[in-house]
Design an enzyme around this catalytic site. Structure first.
Site: not given
Ligand code: CMP
Length: 139
Positions: A103, A92, A10, A86, A116, A113, A127, A50, A58
């Site tokens: 992470r 996450t 990312k 994972r 993905h 983070n 995907e 997404y 968010f």
């Molecule tokens: P990802 O696995 O890319 O898929 C969805 C993304 O939403 C997740 O990683 C996070 O980076 C993002 N995400 C999840 N919760 C929040 C949050 N509370 N605020 C901002 N981003 C979020």
């Protein structure tokens, strides 16, 4: 079984020049990078990718973040690749991520983070197909 999973390095990570460090963790875990490209995601691509999160508070912030800097999209292959990646990524929220995970080491926050990874075989297939043609996957 041998699986394929989809990965994104990312914007927070590409911006800090962490592509190689993250790839080193992926490869150390026994996953093979069978496709990889650096792209600037468009807003439309990010919103579609997404789409399952479109009603989350968010969502707007997530899309803006994903188009803010280049990303590296990848296909990873290996035994049990979806669950394995994972594990390598960690939780996450980096505050909840285990020691040694991507992470834990690199992520800045739950939003920024660093990576993905697909959550299931069906989403991995969708995907991968969204960003790569079959000819680009070189196993
Ligand atoms: P990802 O696995 O890319 O898929 C969805 C993304 O939403 C997740 O990683 C996070 O980076 C993002 N995400 C999840 N919760 C929040 C949050 N509370 N605020 C901002 N981003 C979020």
């Amino acid at each position: 079984a041998i699986q394929r999973t989809f990965s994104i390095i990312k914007p927070d990570a590409t911006k800090r020049n962490l592509t190689g460090a993250i790839n080193a963790k992926i490869e150390a875990a026994g996953l093979r990078i069978i496709a990889q490209k650096r792209i600037r995601m468009t807003q439309a691509q990010a919103e579609t990718f997404y789409g399952v999160h479109k009603d989350r508070p968010f969502f707007g912030e997530l899309v803006e973040f994903m188009i803010s800097e280049p990303v590296v999209v990848q296909v990873l292959e290996g035994e049990n690749a979806i669950a394995k990646y994972r594990d390598v990524m960690g939780a996450t929220n980096p505050e909840q991520a285990d020691e040694g995970t991507i992470r834990k080491e690199f992520a800045l926050s739950v939003g920024e983070n660093s990576v993905h990874g697909s959550d299931a075989p069906e989403t991995a297939a969708v995907e991968i197909a969204y960003f790569f043609s079959g000819l680009e996957l070189v196993g």
